[in-house]
Write a protein that holds these residues in place. Structure first.
Motif, PDB file in Angstrom:
ATOM      1  N   THR A   4       7.925  -7.987 -17.286  1.00  0.00           N
ATOM      2  CA  THR A   4       8.125  -6.621 -17.758  1.00  0.00           C
ATOM      3  C   THR A   4       9.610  -6.291 -17.858  1.00  0.00           C
ATOM      4  O   THR A   4      10.459  -6.973 -17.272  1.00  0.00           O
ATOM      5  N   ALA A   5       9.903  -5.216 -18.585  1.00  0.00           N
ATOM      6  CA  ALA A   5      11.288  -4.757 -18.718  1.00  0.00           C
ATOM      7  C   ALA A   5      11.856  -4.370 -17.359  1.00  0.00           C
ATOM      8  O   ALA A   5      13.043  -4.589 -17.067  1.00  0.00           O
ATOM      9  N   LYS A   6      10.998  -3.806 -16.509  1.00  0.00           N
ATOM     10  CA  LYS A   6      11.428  -3.409 -15.169  1.00  0.00           C
ATOM     11  C   LYS A   6      11.851  -4.629 -14.354  1.00  0.00           C
ATOM     12  O   LYS A   6      12.847  -4.608 -13.627  1.00  0.00           O
ATOM     13  N   LEU A   7      11.087  -5.716 -14.493  1.00  0.00           N
ATOM     14  CA  LEU A   7      11.388  -6.953 -13.767  1.00  0.00           C
ATOM     15  C   LEU A   7      12.701  -7.563 -14.269  1.00  0.00           C
ATOM     16  O   LEU A   7      13.525  -8.050 -13.482  1.00  0.00           O
ATOM     17  N   VAL A   8      12.889  -7.528 -15.578  1.00  0.00           N
ATOM     18  CA  VAL A   8      14.124  -8.053 -16.169  1.00  0.00           C
ATOM     19  C   VAL A   8      15.328  -7.261 -15.665  1.00  0.00           C
ATOM     20  O   VAL A   8      16.365  -7.824 -15.304  1.00  0.00           O
ATOM     21  N   LYS A   9      15.175  -5.930 -15.638  1.00  0.00           N
ATOM     22  CA  LYS A   9      16.268  -5.071 -15.166  1.00  0.00           C
ATOM     23  C   LYS A   9      16.590  -5.353 -13.702  1.00  0.00           C
ATOM     24  O   LYS A   9      17.756  -5.405 -13.297  1.00  0.00           O
ATOM     25  N   GLU A  10      15.551  -5.548 -12.891  1.00  0.00           N
ATOM     26  CA  GLU A  10      15.752  -5.830 -11.465  1.00  0.00           C
ATOM     27  C   GLU A  10      16.533  -7.128 -11.275  1.00  0.00           C
ATOM     28  O   GLU A  10      17.454  -7.205 -10.455  1.00  0.00           O
ATOM     29  N   LEU A  11      16.168  -8.143 -12.056  1.00  0.00           N
ATOM     30  CA  LEU A  11      16.865  -9.428 -11.955  1.00  0.00           C
ATOM     31  C   LEU A  11      18.308  -9.295 -12.439  1.00  0.00           C
ATOM     32  O   LEU A  11      19.232  -9.857 -11.843  1.00  0.00           O
ATOM     33  N   ARG A  12      18.492  -8.533 -13.497  1.00  0.00           N
ATOM     34  CA  ARG A  12      19.843  -8.343 -14.028  1.00  0.00           C
ATOM     35  C   ARG A  12      20.725  -7.608 -13.019  1.00  0.00           C
ATOM     36  O   ARG A  12      21.897  -7.941 -12.832  1.00  0.00           O
ATOM     37  N   ASP A  13      20.152  -6.600 -12.352  1.00  0.00           N
ATOM     38  CA  ASP A  13      20.904  -5.850 -11.346  1.00  0.00           C
ATOM     39  C   ASP A  13      21.313  -6.740 -10.180  1.00  0.00           C
ATOM     40  O   ASP A  13      22.381  -6.568  -9.588  1.00  0.00           O
ATOM     41  N   LYS A  14      20.446  -7.686  -9.849  1.00  0.00           N
ATOM     42  CA  LYS A  14      20.721  -8.569  -8.711  1.00  0.00           C
ATOM     43  C   LYS A  14      21.726  -9.665  -9.044  1.00  0.00           C
ATOM     44  O   LYS A  14      22.463 -10.126  -8.177  1.00  0.00           O
ATOM     45  N   THR A  15      21.728 -10.102 -10.299  1.00  0.00           N
ATOM     46  CA  THR A  15      22.544 -11.269 -10.653  1.00  0.00           C
ATOM     47  C   THR A  15      23.717 -10.971 -11.570  1.00  0.00           C
ATOM     48  O   THR A  15      24.690 -11.727 -11.607  1.00  0.00           O
ATOM     49  N   GLY A  16      23.608  -9.875 -12.339  1.00  0.00           N
ATOM     50  CA  GLY A  16      24.662  -9.572 -13.296  1.00  0.00           C
ATOM     51  C   GLY A  16      24.601 -10.437 -14.542  1.00  0.00           C
ATOM     52  O   GLY A  16      25.489 -10.374 -15.390  1.00  0.00           O
ATOM     53  N   ALA A  17      23.569 -11.253 -14.663  1.00  0.00           N
ATOM     54  CA  ALA A  17      23.432 -12.125 -15.834  1.00  0.00           C
ATOM     55  C   ALA A  17      22.969 -11.312 -17.045  1.00  0.00           C
ATOM     56  O   ALA A  17      22.532 -10.168 -16.924  1.00  0.00           O
ATOM     57  N   GLY A  18      23.063 -11.921 -18.228  1.00  0.00           N
ATOM     58  CA  GLY A  18      22.673 -11.243 -19.457  1.00  0.00           C
ATOM     59  C   GLY A  18      21.176 -10.972 -19.514  1.00  0.00           C
ATOM     60  O   GLY A  18      20.370 -11.642 -18.857  1.00  0.00           O
ATOM     61  N   MET A  19      20.805  -9.985 -20.340  1.00  0.00           N
ATOM     62  CA  MET A  19      19.407  -9.564 -20.434  1.00  0.00           C
ATOM     63  C   MET A  19      18.489 -10.717 -20.854  1.00  0.00           C
ATOM     64  O   MET A  19      17.452 -10.962 -20.235  1.00  0.00           O
TER      65      MET A  19
END
Length: 303
Positions: A4-19
Motif C-alpha cells: 500500500t501507499a501507506k507502507l511505501v511511505k513508512e519505508l521511505r520515512d525509515k530509510t530516506g530512499a526513493g519512492m
C-alpha cells in the motif's frame, strides 16, 4: 501481502530512499518492511561503492560533553562538498555520532563502526546516508576523553570546520572554569599547538625540527662553529610556538597561556592545569581534488 501507499511511505520515512525504490523493495519482500530495509541497505552498499573513489575532504566536526563535563568526545565526518556539510540531516547525523562516541570505550574505528546506531550499525547508517544524499562520506576519526579529576571544555569554530576539546585537571566544576576553558580552547583553535607542554614533545619530531633548523642556519651562511651555539635558542623559540602552555595568550600577549591559567586558578582559589587537548580541522591532511570545470563540461558534452 499488498503493498500500500501507506507502507511505501513508512519505508521511505525509515530509510530516506526513493519512492520507487521503496515500492520495489516491498514488492520483492512481499511487504515485509524489515526485509525491505535490508534490501535497500544492500542496494545502498552498491551505490556507496560507486562513490567510494570520490575524495571526501569537506565535512563537519562535532563535540559532545557529558552533563558534568567529565567526559568528552569529538568526531569528524567528511563529505565531498561544503553544500552537504551544511545539510541539516548531515549535521544531525554527525552530532548523533559525537553523542555515540561519548558512550563508547572503543578506541578503534572498526569497533566504532560496528556499534549499534539508529536501528542498525554505524556502518549501515553511513551507507544509508551515502545512498540517500548521493555523495561519498567518511567517518574519518573520533576520540574519547574521560580522565579522572579532569574537567573538559570545548570550542567549535566556523560552524564545525574546527573542533577543540581541552582538559583541565582541577577540583573546580565545569561552571567555575567555563570562561577559562573556553579561552584556552579558542587558543588551541587559533594557534594550532602540537603539544600541551614540552614534556609531551615527541623525540623524533624534535630531532627532525632540530635538523631542519640546523640546515636552515647553514644555508643562511652561518659558520659551522656558530650553528651549534645558535641552535638551542632557536629550538627554544620553536617549542614556545608548538607547546600550548608556553604560547603567548591570544587575548593578552603580555602573558603565556600557563600564566593565564595560574592567574585564573589563584583568583578562584583552586588548582588548575591544562593536561589534555585535541584539535580537529575538517579535511586536514586530505589531498583535495583540483576541479577543472571547463574540462568537466567538455567531457559531459562529448558523451
Amino acid at each position: 501481502m499488498a503493498v500500500t501507499a501507506k507502507l511505501v511511505k513508512e519505508l521511505r520515512d525509515k530509510t530516506g530512499a526513493g519512492m520507487m525504490d521503496c515500492k520495489n523493495a516491498l514488492v520483492e519482500t512481499d511487504g515485509d518492511i524489515d526485509k525491505a530495509i535490508d534490501v535497500l541497505r544492500e542496494k545502498g552498499l552498491s551505490k556507496a561503492a560507486k562513490k567510494a573513489d570520490r575524495i571526501a575532504a569537506e565535512g563537519l566536526v562535532r563535540v559532545a560533553l557529558s552533563e558534568d563535563h567529565k567526559e568528552a568526545a569529538v568526531v569528524e565526518v567528511n563529505s565531498e562538498t561544503d553544500f552537504v556539510a551544511k545539510n541539516p540531516e548531515f549535521i544531525e547525523f554527525v552530532e548523533n555520532l559525537a553523542k555515540l562516541a561519548l558512550t563508547t570505550k572503543n578506541t578503534s574505528m572498526e569497533d566504532f563502526m560496528a556499534m549499534s546506531f539508529d536501528g542498525g550499525t554505524v556502518q549501515e547508517a553511513l551507507t544509508g546516508k551515502i545512498s540517500k544524499i548521493g555523495e561519498n562520506m567518511n567517518i574519518r576519526r573520533f576520540q574519547k576523553f574521560a580522565t579522572p579529576g579532569t574537567v573538559y571544555t570545548d570550542y567549535i569554530h566556523g560552524g564545525g570546520t574546527i573542533g577543540v576539546i581541552v582538559g583541565i585537571k582541577t577540583d573546580a566544576d565545569a561552571a567555575e572554569i567555563e570562561t577559562l576553558g573556553k579561552d584556552v580552547a579558542m587558543q588551541v583553535a587559533s594557534m594550532s599547538p602540537r603539544f600541551v607542554n614540552d614534556n609531551e614533545v615527541d623525540h623524533k619530531w624534535l630531532e627532525d625540527e632540530k635538523e631542519i633548523a640546523r640546515q636552515t642556519l647553514i644555508n643562511e651562511g652561518k659558520p659551522e662553529n656558530l650553528v651549534e651555539k645558535i641552535l638551542p635558542g632557536k629550538m627554544k623559540s620553536v617549542l614556545k610556538e608548538v607547546c600550548l602552555v608556553d604560547q603567548k595568550f591570544v587575548k593578552n600577549s603580555d602573558q603565556t597561556v600557563e600564566e593565564y591559567v595560574a592567574e585564573s586558578a589563584k583568583a578562584l582559589g583552586k588548582d588548575m592545569a591544562v593536561t589534555e587537548m585535541v584539535r580537529y580541522e575538517v579535511g586536514e591532511g586530505i589531498e583535495k581534488k583540483e576541479e577543472d570545470f571547463a574540462a568537466e563540461v567538455a567531457a559531459q558534452m562529448g558523451k
